[in-house]
Write a protein that holds these residues in place. Sequence first.
Motif, mmCIF file in Angstrom:
data_model
loop_
_atom_site.group_PDB
_atom_site.id
_atom_site.type_symbol
_atom_site.label_atom_id
_atom_site.label_comp_id
_atom_site.label_asym_id
_atom_site.label_seq_id
_atom_site.Cartn_x
_atom_site.Cartn_y
_atom_site.Cartn_z
ATOM 1 N N ILE A 23 0.828 -1.204 0.000
ATOM 2 C CA ILE A 23 0.000 0.000 0.000
ATOM 3 C C ILE A 23 0.865 1.258 0.000
ATOM 4 N N ALA A 24 1.920 1.271 0.815
ATOM 5 C CA ALA A 24 2.808 2.435 0.866
ATOM 6 C C ALA A 24 3.477 2.674 -0.480
ATOM 7 N N ALA A 25 3.908 1.605 -1.141
ATOM 8 C CA ALA A 25 4.560 1.743 -2.444
ATOM 9 C C ALA A 25 3.596 2.330 -3.473
ATOM 10 N N ARG A 26 2.346 1.876 -3.453
ATOM 11 C CA ARG A 26 1.363 2.404 -4.407
ATOM 12 C C ARG A 26 1.093 3.881 -4.160
ATOM 13 N N ILE A 27 0.909 4.259 -2.899
ATOM 14 C CA ILE A 27 0.627 5.660 -2.560
ATOM 15 C C ILE A 27 1.776 6.559 -3.005
ATOM 16 N N ALA A 28 2.999 6.161 -2.703
ATOM 17 C CA ALA A 28 4.158 6.989 -3.041
ATOM 18 C C ALA A 28 4.372 7.077 -4.544
ATOM 19 N N ALA A 29 4.158 5.960 -5.251
ATOM 20 C CA ALA A 29 4.370 5.956 -6.699
ATOM 21 C C ALA A 29 3.382 6.869 -7.425
ATOM 22 N N GLU A 30 2.168 6.985 -6.889
ATOM 23 C CA GLU A 30 1.151 7.812 -7.536
ATOM 24 C C GLU A 30 1.287 9.288 -7.200
ATOM 25 N N LEU A 31 2.066 9.614 -6.184
ATOM 26 C CA LEU A 31 2.101 10.985 -5.683
ATOM 27 C C LEU A 31 2.695 11.998 -6.654
ATOM 28 N N PRO A 32 3.837 11.738 -7.317
ATOM 29 C CA PRO A 32 4.411 12.768 -8.198
ATOM 30 C C PRO A 32 3.465 13.289 -9.262
ATOM 31 N N ALA A 33 2.599 12.421 -9.781
ATOM 32 C CA ALA A 33 1.669 12.845 -10.824
ATOM 33 C C ALA A 33 0.573 13.757 -10.297
ATOM 34 N N LYS A 34 0.394 13.822 -8.988
ATOM 35 C CA LYS A 34 -0.676 14.634 -8.407
ATOM 36 C C LYS A 34 -0.285 16.091 -8.229
ATOM 37 N N GLY A 35 1.003 16.403 -8.342
ATOM 38 C CA GLY A 35 1.427 17.786 -8.192
ATOM 39 C C GLY A 35 1.155 18.304 -6.797
ATOM 40 N N ASP A 36 0.724 19.572 -6.704
ATOM 41 C CA ASP A 36 0.382 20.140 -5.401
ATOM 42 C C ASP A 36 -0.876 19.458 -4.870
ATOM 43 N N CYS A 37 -0.819 18.998 -3.630
ATOM 44 C CA CYS A 37 -1.963 18.293 -3.073
ATOM 45 C C CYS A 37 -1.906 18.330 -1.550
ATOM 46 N N ASP A 38 -2.901 17.729 -0.927
ATOM 47 C CA ASP A 38 -2.960 17.660 0.528
ATOM 48 C C ASP A 38 -2.294 16.362 0.975
ATOM 49 N N PHE A 39 -1.201 16.476 1.697
ATOM 50 C CA PHE A 39 -0.441 15.305 2.132
ATOM 51 C C PHE A 39 -1.269 14.406 3.035
ATOM 52 N N VAL A 40 -2.119 14.985 3.869
ATOM 53 C CA VAL A 40 -2.925 14.176 4.780
ATOM 54 C C VAL A 40 -3.877 13.280 3.986
ATOM 55 N N ALA A 41 -4.608 13.883 3.058
ATOM 56 C CA ALA A 41 -5.606 13.130 2.299
ATOM 57 C C ALA A 41 -4.983 12.132 1.336
ATOM 58 N N GLU A 42 -3.846 12.490 0.731
ATOM 59 C CA GLU A 42 -3.269 11.657 -0.321
ATOM 60 C C GLU A 42 -2.244 10.645 0.178
ATOM 61 N N VAL A 43 -1.630 10.902 1.333
ATOM 62 C CA VAL A 43 -0.544 10.035 1.789
ATOM 63 C C VAL A 43 -0.766 9.512 3.200
ATOM 64 N N ALA A 44 -0.877 10.430 4.166
ATOM 65 C CA ALA A 44 -0.859 10.030 5.576
ATOM 66 C C ALA A 44 -2.100 9.243 5.989
ATOM 67 N N ALA A 45 -3.266 9.645 5.504
ATOM 68 C CA ALA A 45 -4.502 8.987 5.922
ATOM 69 C C ALA A 45 -4.742 7.636 5.241
ATOM 70 N N PRO A 46 -4.505 7.505 3.939
ATOM 71 C CA PRO A 46 -4.874 6.243 3.274
ATOM 72 C C PRO A 46 -4.131 5.012 3.786
ATOM 73 N N LEU A 47 -2.859 5.155 4.144
ATOM 74 C CA LEU A 47 -2.098 3.962 4.521
ATOM 75 C C LEU A 47 -2.638 3.276 5.774
ATOM 76 N N PRO A 48 -2.687 3.935 6.944
ATOM 77 C CA PRO A 48 -3.157 3.201 8.126
ATOM 78 C C PRO A 48 -4.602 2.755 8.027
ATOM 79 N N LEU A 49 -5.448 3.542 7.367
ATOM 80 C CA LEU A 49 -6.844 3.132 7.217
ATOM 81 C C LEU A 49 -6.951 1.866 6.382
ATOM 82 N N ALA A 50 -6.217 1.835 5.262
ATOM 83 C CA ALA A 50 -6.273 0.652 4.393
ATOM 84 C C ALA A 50 -5.716 -0.572 5.100
ATOM 85 N N VAL A 51 -4.642 -0.406 5.858
ATOM 86 C CA VAL A 51 -4.038 -1.541 6.553
ATOM 87 C C VAL A 51 -5.006 -2.112 7.582
#
Length: 418
Positions: free
Chosen positions: A133-161
Amino acid sequence: MPEPARPAALADIDLSDLRFWSGPPGERHEAFARLRAHPPVYFAEPDLAPIPRGPGYHALVRHSDVVAASRLPSVFASEPSAISIPDMPREFNEFFGSMINLDDPRHARVRRVVSRGFTPRMLAKIDGDIARIAARIAAELPAKGDCDFVAEVAAPLPLAVICDMMGIPESRRAMVRENTAIVLAGADAEFLGGDGDAAAHRLLTAGGELAGLLGELAAERRRTPVDDLTSALVNADIDGEALSDQEIGSFFILLAVAGSETTRNAISHGLALLTDHPDQRALWWADFEAHAATAVEEIVRHASPVTWMRRTLTRDHELNGHHYAAGDKALLFYASANRDEAVFTDPDRFDVTRSPNPHVGFGGPGPHYCLGAHLARREITAMFRELHRSAPGIRATGEPRRLVSDFLNGIKTLPCAA
């Protein structure tokens, strides 16, 4: 009891005033430093009408006091509540009680059953899920440009796990995310809104929906077990002991809230810290694996995602020269203990190589040390490892928008660019 007089140097500090928790973090750190110089300090309880206002509480702000109280659960008890300053209604503890609000022998029984769900096979699966899950989140991040780190990175990982661990279907995960945010909303009107009655209703509704979801899932797993934590919990039988549906629901609320929201905030604080301290970021990034363990501990120390836990004195007791009476309430302020000058050299400095680092970010030593500490460490490490690989230039581009809460050091949004 009347609030005891306090030194004039502390007259402007009120830990029960929401304004204290709404101000700049630096001001709170300075206030706690003054409190540590004059412990212990007694505070009137916050007014949370319609909940009756209690007699007040002692603020344990020194590292030594927090550790000592944590090691004496027979004196500093978690019952009737560890997570609320006032004594809450029965309905509140029914949904949010779990083992965090229990003392032995009940606490030991629930923890023993729950611990059996974390078998080597389950932990191996969790490790694989975290990395994927962490690898997928990080790999998709560069294409998102400016974004909210909480919504796009920090929140999805522990919730999905956690949802993967428990077997929560994708169709119900948005509900889990929304309700866990409400449960840990503190006094933030963005999540609770309205007056005290409306906020209490929304909080109880959120807890009821989370518990109801696990009730449905538990019944299904009893009929048809699968390879997930819910199946392990509902079918566990240790010396004739099993968890009730209410205990399973309460445990899920604890896991979803403590395991998801607090880890999310640690990851969010981590990016803010690395952005504000580019020298430490460069040091960690130069040899990620060499510094990963100490860096993660330092992030948790600085962030202190859970600010305090409450304890209630079961009998008269003297601790570090101060007398406490039976029935007194004491708040263990982890956020203050983690910056105690007597324990941490230059405590306000962020140092990814700090060692030793005896922080209490996962609670003090004793039976209530966080059951999910190892899971949180794995998730934080994995997320920053994958960011280091796939988005090494990621940084915060603005100030975090903070949760208004005295209990959780939360970040609601954090603008970033990869």
